[in-house]
Design a protein around this motif. Structure first.
Motif, PDB file in Angstrom:
ATOM      1  N   HIS A 115      -1.409   0.272  -7.122  1.00  0.00           N
ATOM      2  CA  HIS A 115      -2.140  -0.953  -7.430  1.00  0.00           C
ATOM      3  C   HIS A 115      -3.394  -1.006  -6.572  1.00  0.00           C
ATOM      4  O   HIS A 115      -3.342  -0.705  -5.384  1.00  0.00           O
ATOM      5  N   ASP A 116      -4.503  -1.377  -7.171  1.00  0.00           N
ATOM      6  CA  ASP A 116      -5.742  -1.615  -6.423  1.00  0.00           C
ATOM      7  C   ASP A 116      -5.814  -3.102  -6.137  1.00  0.00           C
ATOM      8  O   ASP A 116      -6.407  -3.867  -6.886  1.00  0.00           O
ATOM      9  N   GLY A 117      -5.175  -3.518  -5.074  1.00  0.00           N
ATOM     10  CA  GLY A 117      -5.161  -4.930  -4.719  1.00  0.00           C
ATOM     11  C   GLY A 117      -3.748  -5.442  -4.675  1.00  0.00           C
ATOM     12  O   GLY A 117      -2.788  -4.679  -4.531  1.00  0.00           O
TER      13      GLY A 117
END
Length: 174
Positions: free
Chosen positions: A119-121
């Motif tokens: 996940h980016d974030g």
């Protein structure tokens, strides 16, 4: 963190050879090295062995036993001063399980984790069941269903094959 005293050798390679054979208390078919939780072994100029481990998750109930097993194994090998340090960043990932570790899981009837989700974030919160591509370790069928997200260890889930009808554990992707 734990620090203890005994008496003995000073080789960093020898310390690593001892540590890399210590098994996981919850999945003893795996060494801590093959599980990917062993992050490093160093010997200082003063002879102190520092072992760094990253638990599979921050609440892992096996951490104290891992620590005790590492300390005991090094003391039995003659290392005098042993310190076990928990490293929480970066967080452990099931991607860190070695190829030999994955083979050992499969040989013992556990379903091997697929690639961990990235996940980016922030990790999105969903209340729906976790969807995984899980293959039966006994017959190889992809027709499986989750019985429980909670297996005998917190890092496993229980599944049942819809082809051979056998239950099995799946090591969760983290």
């Amino acid at each position: 963190m734990v620090s203890t005293r005994a008496a003995g050798p000073t080789s960093g390679h020898a310390a690593y050879e001892v540590v890399r054979r210590v098994t996981d208390p919850e999945m003893p078919m795996l060494t801590l090295d093959d599980l990917g939780v062993l992050r490093g072994v160093e010997i200082g100029d003063d002879g102190r062995v520092v072992v760094r481990v990253t638990p599979t998750y921050s609440g892992c109930p096996a951490v104290a036993t891992m620590r005790d097993d590492l300390v005991r194994s090094l003391h039995e090998a003659g290392f005098a001063d042993v310190h076990v340090e928990l490293v929480l960043s970066p967080a452990w990932s099931s991607d860190w399980i070695t190829a030999r570790g994955r083979e050992a899981l499969a040989e013992h009837g556990l379903s091997v984790p697929g690639p961990a989700l990235r996940h980016d974030g922030p990790v999105p919160l969903t209340l729906a069941p976790v969807r995984r591509a899980v293959t039966c370790p006994r017959c190889g069928s992809a027709s499986t269903e989750v019985s429980s997200e909670f297996g005998p260890t917190p890092c496993t889930a229980l599944y049942r094959c819809q082809t051979c009808w056998e239950p099995f554990e799946h090591v969760k992707e983290i």
